[in-house]
Scaffold this active site. Structure first.
Site, PDB file in Angstrom:
ATOM      1  N   ARG A 163       0.870  -1.186   0.000  1.00  0.00           N
ATOM      2  CA  ARG A 163       0.000   0.000   0.000  1.00  0.00           C
ATOM      3  C   ARG A 163       0.904   1.234   0.000  1.00  0.00           C
ATOM      4  O   ARG A 163       1.846   1.294   0.789  1.00  0.00           O
ATOM      5  CB  ARG A 163      -0.937   0.026   1.231  1.00  0.00           C
ATOM      6  CG  ARG A 163      -2.075  -0.971   1.168  1.00  0.00           C
ATOM      7  CD  ARG A 163      -3.101  -0.713   2.265  1.00  0.00           C
ATOM      8  NE  ARG A 163      -4.066   0.316   1.894  1.00  0.00           N
ATOM      9  CZ  ARG A 163      -4.942   0.856   2.749  1.00  0.00           C
ATOM     10  NH1 ARG A 163      -4.961   0.466   4.013  1.00  0.00           N
ATOM     11  NH2 ARG A 163      -5.800   1.772   2.343  1.00  0.00           N
TER      12      ARG A 163
ATOM     13  N   ASP B  85      -2.227   9.279   7.660  1.00  0.00           N
ATOM     14  CA  ASP B  85      -1.397   8.254   7.022  1.00  0.00           C
ATOM     15  C   ASP B  85      -0.023   8.784   6.638  1.00  0.00           C
ATOM     16  O   ASP B  85       0.931   8.025   6.503  1.00  0.00           O
ATOM     17  CB  ASP B  85      -2.104   7.698   5.786  1.00  0.00           C
ATOM     18  CG  ASP B  85      -3.322   6.918   6.210  1.00  0.00           C
ATOM     19  OD1 ASP B  85      -4.386   7.535   6.394  1.00  0.00           O
ATOM     20  OD2 ASP B  85      -3.191   5.696   6.410  1.00  0.00           O
TER      21      ASP B  85
END
Ligand code: MRU
Length: 361
Positions: free
Chosen positions: A95, A247
């Site tokens: 990811r 994030d």
């Protein structure tokens, strides 16, 4: 006396010794089923991260750390370092947005390289053990970091406050009690009355499926709303503060988080509601000057058109599916880290916090 925060579930953990494996709560099945997933190989870990069986930036970092331990398990004589390098490259590609992933694999690889360079006397067994020990250190460090962020952030929550959160930045996104939810759990444990509005978080419903699940388990009052209701609820004066996770944070304080966060920040700014970001320093990417440089993951169209089995768009409908957005630093009231609260973040303040946390950049 410190408030006691007991959460009746574990996001992920390592079972056994050097030849052990990872056990994690399979988050794609929440809230209907509580199933433990066993992860024993690097491809299985990549799959778990990509499918969001384990998710949330710090939890992905912890999972990747243990993924490194899985990756060196079968390395032959003299091959541990190379196996670690290959494993890191494989995990990093699973990811792209949460920087905690490569932060963790980097930390382990650097540690291993330093050991290997220390001399020929270091055995393969010692190198493998060092990888696992460092992964455990990341796991325990994350728990401690969550606790510290919770203490700093709880000071910003008053008795009787209602906060709004987006996505899931709770215990299920970390090895500890969460980032954005840590101040809420801490304030709750301190005896403050605190209530939460949770955005459902389209398209994968981390807010509806996961945030409500864990807050309800912890006995915190939570009310679920759809993403489009957040501005209305703020306009009604129901929200005292917004708390979200992140994030990746650029050096200038631009904050990347789950898609929809930017809209929440704009609404908060318009309604003069404080917008707090809670994130460990491992989420700050000092290599990036601004949020424009943050890689944004795009997810498969099916997650929007038929996310949980039922088709909700005509077959063949064109879709654009960025999974994250970037909130400019100008909309951020504060970033709460383990070393303290950075008010009105900018490059100088972020750099100061990184120095305070002993991060070289
Ligand atoms: O796609 P996800 O579920 O991994 O996205 C998670 C988020 O956006 C969280 O808000 C972020 O990782 C912070 S978690 C402490």
């Amino acid at each position: 006396m410190k408030p006691k925060i007991d959460l009746p579930f574990e996001t992920l953990s390592w079972i056994g010794g050097l030849d052990g494996h990872v056990q994690m709560l399979e988050q794609t099945l929440l809230p209907l089923q509580e199933v433990q997933l066993e992860v024993r190989t690097v491809p299985a870990m990549v799959d778990a991260i990509y499918r969001l069986a384990v998710r949330g930036a710090p939890a992905i970092g912890v999972a990747a750390g243990y993924g490194m331990a899985l990756g060196v398990q079968a390395a032959g004589p003299g091959e541990v370092l190379q196996a670690a390098r290959t494993t890191k490259a494989t995990l990093d590609a699973s990811r792209p947005t949460a920087v905690n992933l490569s932060w963790a694999t980097n930390r382990i690889l650097r540690h291993l390289e330093a050991l290997a360079e220390a001399g020929p006397g270091v055995t393969d067994h010692q190198l493998k053990q060092a990888v696992l020990d460092e992964a455990h250190a990341i796991y325990h460090g994350d728990q401690d970091t969550c606790r510290r962020m919770g203490e700093h952030g709880a000071a910003l929550i008053g008795d009787g406050h209602t906060v709004l959160t987006h996505c899931n930045a709770g215990a299920l996104a970390t090895a500890g009690m969460g980032t954005a939810l840590a101040p809420i759990y801490t304030a709750h444990a301190q005896g403050k009355r605190v209530a939460v509005f949770a955005d459902e978080t389209r398209p994968l419903l981390q807010g509806a499926r996961i945030t409500t699940w864990e807050l309800m388990k912890a006995g915190v009052e939570v009310r679920l709303i759809t993403d489009g209701m957040a501005a209305r609820v703020m306009g009604e004066g129901k929200i005292d503060a917004v708390f979200v996770g992140s994030d990746r944070i650029a050096r200038n304080g631009d904050v990347c988080n789950k898609i929809g966060t930017y809209g929440v920040a704009i609404s908060a700014h318009h309604h003069e509601v404080p917008f707090h970001v809670v994130a460990p320093l491992s989420t700050v990417d000092p290599a990036l000057e601004s949020g424009e440089q943050i890689p944004i993951e795009e997810r498969p169209a099916e997650e929007i058109t038929e996310g949980f089995g039922d088709r909700t768009a005509p077959p063949g409908a064109q879709v654009y599916a960025p999974a994250f957005d970037v909130t400019p630093a100008a909309l951020v009231t504060s970033i709460i880290t383990e070393v303290g609260v950075i008010e009105r973040p900018d490059t100088a303040k972020l750099e100061q916090a990184l120095r305070a946390g002993g991060v070289s950049f």
